[in-house]
Scaffold this active site. Structure first.
Site, PDB file in Angstrom:
ATOM      1  CE  LYS A 162      10.862   6.635  -3.340  1.00 53.40           C
ATOM      2  NZ  LYS A 162      11.112   5.529  -4.274  1.00 53.40           N
ATOM      3  CD  GLU A 216       0.635  -0.232  -5.468  1.00 53.30           C
ATOM      4  OE1 GLU A 216      -0.587  -0.521  -5.462  1.00 53.30           O
ATOM      5  OE2 GLU A 216       1.172   0.513  -4.639  1.00 53.30           O
ATOM      6  N   GLY A 273       1.671   6.554   0.157  1.00 54.99           N
ATOM      7  CA  GLY A 273       2.463   5.368   0.457  1.00 54.99           C
ATOM      8  C   GLY A 273       3.503   5.649   1.510  1.00 54.99           C
ATOM      9  CB  VAL A 274       4.300   4.827   4.811  1.00 57.86           C
ATOM     10  CG1 VAL A 274       5.499   4.987   5.739  1.00 57.86           C
ATOM     11  CG2 VAL A 274       3.317   5.954   5.017  1.00 57.86           C
ATOM     12  N   GLY A 275       6.649   3.629   2.441  1.00 57.51           N
ATOM     13  CA  GLY A 275       7.473   2.451   2.180  1.00 57.51           C
ATOM     14  C   GLY A 275       8.468   2.264   3.288  1.00 57.51           C
ATOM     15  CE  LYS A 276      11.710  -2.659   1.839  1.00 56.24           C
ATOM     16  NZ  LYS A 276      10.602  -2.747   0.880  1.00 56.24           N
ATOM     17  CD  GLU A 277      15.409   1.453   2.072  1.00 50.46           C
ATOM     18  OE1 GLU A 277      15.389   1.342   0.850  1.00 50.46           O
ATOM     19  OE2 GLU A 277      16.350   1.117   2.785  1.00 50.46           O
ATOM     20  CG  ASP A 295      13.672  -3.695  -4.180  1.00 55.61           C
ATOM     21  OD1 ASP A 295      13.444  -4.893  -3.927  1.00 55.61           O
ATOM     22  OD2 ASP A 295      13.131  -2.766  -3.555  1.00 55.61           O
ATOM     23  CG  ASN A 353       9.492  -1.464  -6.267  1.00 51.54           C
ATOM     24  OD1 ASN A 353       8.772  -0.702  -5.621  1.00 51.54           O
ATOM     25  ND2 ASN A 353      10.602  -1.983  -5.772  1.00 51.54           N
TER      26      ASN A 353
END
Ligand code: ATP
Ligand code: MN
Length: 296
Positions: free
Chosen positions: A122, A194, A101-105, A230, A235
């Site tokens: 992570k 998810e 996964g490449v999330g926003k953060e 969030d 999530n």
């Protein structure tokens, strides 16, 4: 599939790691630690130092400051390698798998423990991302914010680990936290999918799933004293055993925070609306909020 990070890790030898650690240790004082200081701290003979330094530049693990007299700073891949090296050295991780996964953060990897347990690794990126945003909008903040990104990413890593640790101990449905180093958090891999990927007829017992989610929000609020902030179908992972795990906690706030109530309300309204639209479940969000805040 080998990731770019695993390739970089394999190309980085002990001499190179010594230089990376030397630069890292000087970052509290210098934005671009002077090369003489780095060389002295690395304790490498001049020839080896020069060769290892060149390799690090080639692999883009260090970056030179713009001005003549400036030395080198770390790139975020270098920080990833330092964290990975530490986690390998202390026997938390033995193999790095593909990026999942490449999330926003953050960037999230599949990994294995020495005993073959599947893990999630992570790497936080918060400091980096917000630095880029800052630079775009407010040019004068750039310099002072820049050297802070490593510090910020490390704080957030620690913050997420501590939240998971408390939540897990109190019996909330969250991945078991295993370890952390610098900005990297190691947690149990939840086999599943998810929540957002599940079709409207895809859950055997959506009422139970929602109740379990509410129970985790309740434990977080009453026992750990925090609000996720969030919460969404992105999530929440539904395990193969059909249990909902709430992930991605670094932005939590303490319940004493002036915005905690507003965030809790937003989380609860959001998730109830999602279950209502997708799984046709009717519940009163105000009643759920009372349940969460009550001692039940
Ligand atoms: P985003 O910005 O997209 O919200 P993020 O960078 O904040 O992501 P997470 O939400 O924690 O990071 O993780 C990103 C993705 O990695 C998740 O959506 C999930 O697919 C996977 N993932 C994270 N933690 C786990 C875990 N413990 N077990 C299995 N998969 C996980
Ligand atoms: Mn997420």
């Amino acid at each position: 599939m080998v990731s770019q990070l695993a390739e970089l890790y394999n190309k980085t030898d002990n001499h190179m790691f010594r230089i990376l650690r030397a630069i890292e240790s000087l970052l509290s004082k210098y934005e671009y630690p002077p090369i003489e200081l780095v060389e002295r701290r690395s304790k490498l003979p001049p020839g080896s130092f020069r060769r290892a330094l060149e390799r690090l530049v080639e692999l883009k693990l260090i970056k030179k400051g713009k001005h003549q007299l400036m030395g080198y700073t770390l790139t975020f891949q270098a920080l990833d390698l330092l964290a990975l090296r530490a986690l390998v050295a202390r026997g938390t991780v033995s193999e790095l798998g593909p990026k999942i996964g490449v999330g926003k953060e953050s960037e999230v990897y599949d990994a294995l423990s020495p005993t073959g347990i599947r893990l999630v690794l992570k790497f936080h990126r918060e400091g980096v991302r917000s630095f880029k945003n800052v630079r775009k909008t407010r040019i004068y903040m750039a310099e002072s914010t820049r050297k802070q990104w490593i510090l910020k990413a490390k704080l957030i890593g620690e913050r997420e680990f501590k939240a998971l640790d408390a939540l897990y101990k109190f019996g909330a449905l969250v991945p078991k936290p295993i370890d952390y180093n610098r900005h990297a958090v190691v947690q149990e891999y939840i086999e599943g999918v998810e929540l957002y990927t599940i079709p409207s007829n895809g859950l055997d017992n959506p009422v139970k799933i929602l109740a379990d989610i509410v129970s985790t929000i309740h434990i977080a609020y009453i026992k750990a004293g925090i609000v996720h902030g969030d919460l969404s179908e992105y999530n929440i992972l539904i395990s193969t055993e059909g249990e909902p795990f709430i992930i991605d906690w670094p932005q939590y706030v303490y319940k004493e925070d002036p915005i905690a109530d507003e965030l809790l309300r937003r989380d609860v309204y959001y998730i109830i609306r999602f279950f209502n639209k997708k799984f046709k479940i009717e519940v009163d969000p105000e009643r759920i909020l009372e349940e969460i805040k009550g001692g039940i």
